[in-house]
Scaffold this active site. Structure first.
Site, PDB file in Angstrom:
ATOM      1  N   GLU A 264      52.688  64.917  14.306  1.00 26.99           N
ATOM      2  CA  GLU A 264      52.723  63.977  13.169  1.00 26.99           C
ATOM      3  C   GLU A 264      53.374  64.731  12.029  1.00 26.99           C
ATOM      4  O   GLU A 264      52.820  65.723  11.555  1.00 26.99           O
ATOM      5  CB  GLU A 264      51.305  63.580  12.762  1.00 26.99           C
ATOM      6  CG  GLU A 264      50.498  62.902  13.829  1.00 26.99           C
ATOM      7  CD  GLU A 264      50.925  61.482  14.063  1.00 26.99           C
ATOM      8  OE1 GLU A 264      51.576  60.900  13.171  1.00 26.99           O
ATOM      9  OE2 GLU A 264      50.649  60.955  15.144  1.00 26.99           O
ATOM     10  N   CYS A 303      51.077  62.082   3.840  1.00 27.21           N
ATOM     11  CA  CYS A 303      52.191  61.851   4.762  1.00 27.21           C
ATOM     12  C   CYS A 303      52.602  60.393   4.737  1.00 27.21           C
ATOM     13  O   CYS A 303      53.734  60.051   5.066  1.00 27.21           O
ATOM     14  CB  CYS A 303      51.785  62.257   6.169  1.00 27.21           C
ATOM     15  SG  CYS A 303      50.261  61.466   6.699  1.00 27.21           S
TER      16      CYS A 303
HETATM   17  P1  NAP Z   1      53.213  73.074   7.712  1.00 27.68           P
HETATM   18  O1  NAP Z   1      53.678  74.173   6.866  1.00 27.68           O
HETATM   19  O2  NAP Z   1      54.085  72.617   8.798  1.00 27.68           O
HETATM   20  O3  NAP Z   1      51.801  73.552   8.260  1.00 27.68           O
HETATM   21  C1  NAP Z   1      51.018  72.697   9.056  1.00 27.68           C
HETATM   22  C2  NAP Z   1      50.089  73.518   9.924  1.00 27.68           C
HETATM   23  O4  NAP Z   1      50.858  74.259  10.841  1.00 27.68           O
HETATM   24  C3  NAP Z   1      49.265  74.528   9.161  1.00 27.68           C
HETATM   25  O5  NAP Z   1      47.978  74.576   9.737  1.00 27.68           O
HETATM   26  C4  NAP Z   1      50.001  75.819   9.394  1.00 27.68           C
HETATM   27  O6  NAP Z   1      49.163  76.941   9.321  1.00 27.68           O
HETATM   28  C5  NAP Z   1      50.494  75.635  10.779  1.00 27.68           C
HETATM   29  N1  NAP Z   1      51.686  76.390  11.123  1.00 27.68           N
HETATM   30  C6  NAP Z   1      52.727  76.699  10.329  1.00 27.68           C
HETATM   31  N2  NAP Z   1      53.657  77.379  11.028  1.00 27.68           N
HETATM   32  C7  NAP Z   1      53.189  77.492  12.282  1.00 27.68           C
HETATM   33  C8  NAP Z   1      53.682  78.075  13.476  1.00 27.68           C
HETATM   34  N3  NAP Z   1      54.852  78.706  13.496  1.00 27.68           N
HETATM   35  N4  NAP Z   1      52.933  78.019  14.590  1.00 27.68           N
HETATM   36  C9  NAP Z   1      51.724  77.399  14.577  1.00 27.68           C
HETATM   37  N5  NAP Z   1      51.212  76.830  13.483  1.00 27.68           N
HETATM   38  C10 NAP Z   1      51.931  76.859  12.347  1.00 27.68           C
HETATM   39  O7  NAP Z   1      52.855  71.781   6.856  1.00 27.68           O
HETATM   40  P2  NAP Z   1      51.963  71.693   5.549  1.00 27.68           P
HETATM   41  O8  NAP Z   1      52.730  72.290   4.446  1.00 27.68           O
HETATM   42  O9  NAP Z   1      50.590  72.191   5.791  1.00 27.68           O
HETATM   43  O10 NAP Z   1      51.843  70.145   5.379  1.00 27.68           O
HETATM   44  C11 NAP Z   1      52.782  69.377   4.684  1.00 27.68           C
HETATM   45  C12 NAP Z   1      53.650  68.602   5.621  1.00 27.68           C
HETATM   46  O11 NAP Z   1      52.833  67.922   6.549  1.00 27.68           O
HETATM   47  C13 NAP Z   1      54.461  67.539   4.941  1.00 27.68           C
HETATM   48  O12 NAP Z   1      55.760  67.607   5.399  1.00 27.68           O
HETATM   49  C14 NAP Z   1      53.813  66.222   5.369  1.00 27.68           C
HETATM   50  O13 NAP Z   1      54.704  65.147   5.437  1.00 27.68           O
HETATM   51  C15 NAP Z   1      53.273  66.574   6.698  1.00 27.68           C
HETATM   52  N6  NAP Z   1      52.121  65.766   7.034  1.00 27.68           N
HETATM   53  C16 NAP Z   1      52.241  64.837   8.010  1.00 27.68           C
HETATM   54  C17 NAP Z   1      51.155  64.057   8.352  1.00 27.68           C
HETATM   55  C18 NAP Z   1      51.255  63.009   9.428  1.00 27.68           C
HETATM   56  O14 NAP Z   1      50.223  62.499   9.862  1.00 27.68           O
HETATM   57  N7  NAP Z   1      52.426  62.665   9.886  1.00 27.68           N
HETATM   58  C19 NAP Z   1      49.945  64.223   7.705  1.00 27.68           C
HETATM   59  C20 NAP Z   1      49.854  65.183   6.701  1.00 27.68           C
HETATM   60  C21 NAP Z   1      50.956  65.959   6.377  1.00 27.68           C
HETATM   61  P3  NAP Z   1      49.092  77.851   7.998  1.00 27.68           P
HETATM   62  O15 NAP Z   1      48.747  76.966   6.858  1.00 27.68           O
HETATM   63  O16 NAP Z   1      47.994  78.809   8.291  1.00 27.68           O
HETATM   64  O17 NAP Z   1      50.425  78.479   7.865  1.00 27.68           O
END
Ligand code: NAP
Length: 709
Positions: A264, A303
């Site tokens: 997502e 999101c």
């Molecule tokens: P993110 O940077 O992609 O991080 C999301 C999760 O992935 C975090 O728990 C992060 O852990 C982990 N992560 C990051 N790099 C990783 C890797 N290489 N391997 C495994 N895990 C990894 O996103 P965010 O900044 O937290 O969230 C914002 C984004 O999420 C926005 O773009 C938003 O649109 C999207 N979002 C989408 C939805 C949906 O339902 N479609 C819902 C909410 C948010 P760490 O924090 O420990 O690095």
């Protein structure tokens, strides 16, 4: 959690115990979003991730497997009740993430709501067993001795849930609940900036002692090597940015090793205003309200938030003025612990920098600042001014006006904060096709709102955009007050979207449970499929009471005399024949008032291509069937609560006879009651053995024969 001198680690909960790294590990800081104060640190240094996964696969799977679907669903209800009583302490932690009380309620109460909803749907819509049978039986041989169907069983591994920072509680519970009902252990990995709130919630969930060992583990920290431990038995449910999703898709264990990945991700959601919804209409007001809500709830870090307000070109200026006026009237930015604050901080200074950078890029690409500022906003707070302004991740809402609605930046850049762009569409051909074209430039989104009171516009737009979206809300004066809103996924309906939105699918009622299960086609004889599924299949053995001519055997007890303790699937009853006369049909027509010509007018009935002449009412046959199969004395059968899948297959004319065969098909004891449900396969035949009607009769039956013993 924090003291002035020593910053504690946010603990992980693994192998049924709390774990923290050694004190000399540095870790990553987690801060209060409004003040910048370091609250805690996270790290997985020294954590044996392989052991965590193995614990889920062994202990977790085995403990969950000891419970039926209903027992697990019931535990979720207990858990939800317990969490409800602990909300206030979670709100206090939530405020540290920058969330206002309303934001916290969306996150915490919303997550608890998912537990309640899925618990009740699981018990109402799924069997009280560990296998779900899906869809109709396919008869694969002429004599019916070889049949096939689909079953769902839980995947053999764990569900690793990698979550985004914005909804640490809802985002966790909406994934945990369906995995738990399915019988799949959860390993939750919250995002670092707000993981301390997820950890506080897990602490409450563990403290209550409701969850079986190994069913929930928590990893606090950036566990980059977690996916290395997974194989084809496991799944990853990821929520976050598209770029992280792409990294995960490319991981060898996902790309080549068969790990299931549901993603997502980003979404440039649209709200489309109909040309009819001019200033002064309820739809215009609902649209403005929705856009402002989506910009400001959770400081726009949703999101599902509206990123593109797609409006008729000649309403663009009106929309900008109205959104601006509402923002001016409603928005007070500040520390959410301060009275009167309506929009809190972004999750972190890094997040603030990202959002500002995205807005700057959009402004460079043609977005004109129509409301708000990129400068530090006026901030209402209780802390010292310097600390708050300097270290708090505050941002003003920003409304951008796009003169060029085709500008790529507005359709590609996600500013994950209180930011929305307004773009116009031409209405020369009614507007629907232009609105659809612009919405589709988002390349796949989670949700869109269509705000109009014109059914033709609504239909044209929904048909055009549905395949680009996971959810579409049609908003007008009739549902504006009752609508749950553009930005709120509900547990009953699908959350997710194609393309850029990640292609994943979450929630959606029982679908979300099945996402954690393998669908298997199973083929065999009716007896074998009955044994495997616990559901009686046509052609399988039965113990038939009733009329010997139609299969009844001496000594067999009418199944209505049996409590659930005595009843087995395949227990059946065969009635004798009862003849239908013209007088019966006429009397039924008179008493019910159903004088449809096929039952009353011979000439007209004969002209009907389906009937030989006057025929019996289908409901007469169903009523008579009840009279033929019922065992009337008081006993363990408490009530008939309906019937399902009724089909009339052969007409019954005056002079024909009917008989009924009733077979216990599925038995679902209720975990919390002294009774359960019995579904009876019911078949009506005529005197020639032709099938007249088929359906399932649904009854409630005592577990033990106590009330009328
Ligand atoms: P993110 O940077 O992609 O991080 C999301 C999760 O992935 C975090 O728990 C992060 O852990 C982990 N992560 C990051 N790099 C990783 C890797 N290489 N391997 C495994 N895990 C990894 O996103 P965010 O900044 O937290 O969230 C914002 C984004 O999420 C926005 O773009 C938003 O649109 C999207 N979002 C989408 C939805 C949906 O339902 N479609 C819902 C909410 C948010 P760490 O924090 O420990 O690095």
């Amino acid at each position: 959690m924090a003291t002035a001198t020593k910053i504690e680690f946010v603990p992980s909960y693994v192998q049924d115990a709390w774990w923290t790294p050694d004190a000399d590990v540095r870790g990553t800081d987690a801060r209060d979003a409004s003040t910048g104060e370091v609250l805690a640190r996270v790290s997985v240094d020294g954590l044996d991730l392989a052991a965590v996964v193995e614990h889920g696969r062994t202990v977790g799977r085995s403990e969950l497997g000891k419970l039926t679907i209903h027992e697990r669903a019931l535990k979720l209800r207990e858990l939800a009740g317990y969490l409800n009583g602990r909300r206030e302490e979670l709100y206090a932690v939530s405020a540290q993430t920058g969330a206002t009380k309303i934001d916290s309620m969306v996150d915490i109460d919303g997550g608890i709501g998912v537990l309640f909803t899925l618990s009740s749907k699981g018990r109402r819509e799924l069997p009280n067993s560990n296998v779900i049978v899906e869809g109709p039986v396919e008869v694969l041989s002429k004599d019916g001795s070889f049949i096939g169907e689909h079953i769902h069983t839980p995947i053999p591994g764990v569900d690793v849930q990698i979550n985004a920072f914005n909804f640490p509680v809802w985002g966790m519970l909406e994934k945990f609940a369906p995995a738990f009902i399915a019988g799949v252990p959860t390993i939750v990995k919250p995002a670092t900036p707000s993981g301390y709130l997820a950890a506080a919630t897990v602490r409450v969930m563990i403290e209550c002692g409701i969850l079986p060992p190994g069913s929930l583990q928590l990893i606090s920290g950036s566990a980059r090597k977690l996916v290395d431990q997974l194989d084809y038995r496991d799944m990853v449910s990821f929520t976050g940015s598209a770029s992280t999703a792409n990294l995960l898709r490319a991981h060898p264990n996902v790309a080549h090793g068969g790990v299931r990945l549901s993603a997502e991700t980003d979404s440039l959601n649209a709200a489309i205003l109909g040309p009819d919804a001019v200033r002064g209409t309820p739809e215009f007001d609902a649209f403005i309200k929705s856009v402002v809500t989506e910009m400001t709830v959770k400081a726009g870090q949703k999101c599902t938030a509206v990123r593109r307000a797609i409006v008729p070109e000649d309403l663009r200026a009106d929309v900008i003025v109205a959104v601006g006026a509402r923002l001016t009237e409603r928005v007070v930015v500040g520390d959410p612990r301060t009275e009167g604050v309506t929009m809190g901080a972004l999750a972190s200074l890094e997040q603030l920098a990202d959002v500002r950078a995205a807005v700057e890029s959009m402004m460079a690409a043609g977005g004109e600042l129509a409301w708000g500022t990129l400068d530090a906003p006026q901030v209402r707070h209780t802390q010292s001014p310097a600390s708050v302004v300097e270290h708090g991740a505050f941002m003003s809402p920003v409304l951008l006006d796009w003169a060029d609605s085709e500008a790529p930046a507005v359709h590609t850049l996600e500013a994950f904060g209180p930011v929305c762009g307004v773009l116009g569409f031409s209405t020369h051909d009614g507007g629907a096709s232009e609105a659809v074209r612009l919405a589709a430039l988002g390349a796949g989104s989670l949700v869109a709102t269509v705000c109009t009171n014109d059914p033709d516009f609504a239909r044209a737009v929904v048909m055009g955009i549905a395949s680009h979206h996971g959810r579409v809300l049609v908003l007008n004066r009739e549902d504006a007050r009752s609508s749950t809103g553009h930005g709120s996924p509900v547990p009953h309906l699908v959350h997710g979207g194609p393309g850029r939105a990640g292609g994943g699918e979450e929630l959606g009622g029982i679908r979300s449970v099945k996402h954690h299960m393998q669908r298997t086609a199973i083929q065999g004889s009716p007896n074998m499929l009955t044994a495997v599924t616990g559901v009686w299949h046509t052609g399988a053995d039965r113990v038939m009471a009733g009329v010997p001519e139609f299969g009844g055997v001496e000594g067999a007890v009418h199944p209505f005399r049996k409590s659930l303790a005595e009843l087995h699937i395949g227990d059946a009853f065969a009635s004798g024949l009862r003849q239908v006369t013209l007088e019966d049909i006429a009397a039924f027509a008179t008493s019910t008032g159903d004088t449809f010509y096929a039952h009353t007018d011979a000439a007209a009935a004969e002209r009907n291509p389906f009937f030989p002449g006057i025929v019996a009412h289908g409901y007469l046959l169903v009523s008579w069937a009840a009279g033929l199969f019922v065992e009337p004395a008081p006993g363990p059968v408490l009530a008939n609560y309906g019937l399902e899948s009724l089909r009339f297959l052969t007409p019954v004319a005056a002079g024909d006879s009917i008989r009924v065969t009733l077979t216990a098909k599925q038995i679902t004891p209720r975990t919390t009651d002294d009774y359960g449900e019995v579904c009876w396969d019911t078949v009506l035949h005529n005197q020639n053995g032709d099938v007249v009607a088929t359906y399932d009769v649904l009854t409630l039956v005592e577990k033990e024969n106590t009330l009328y013993k």
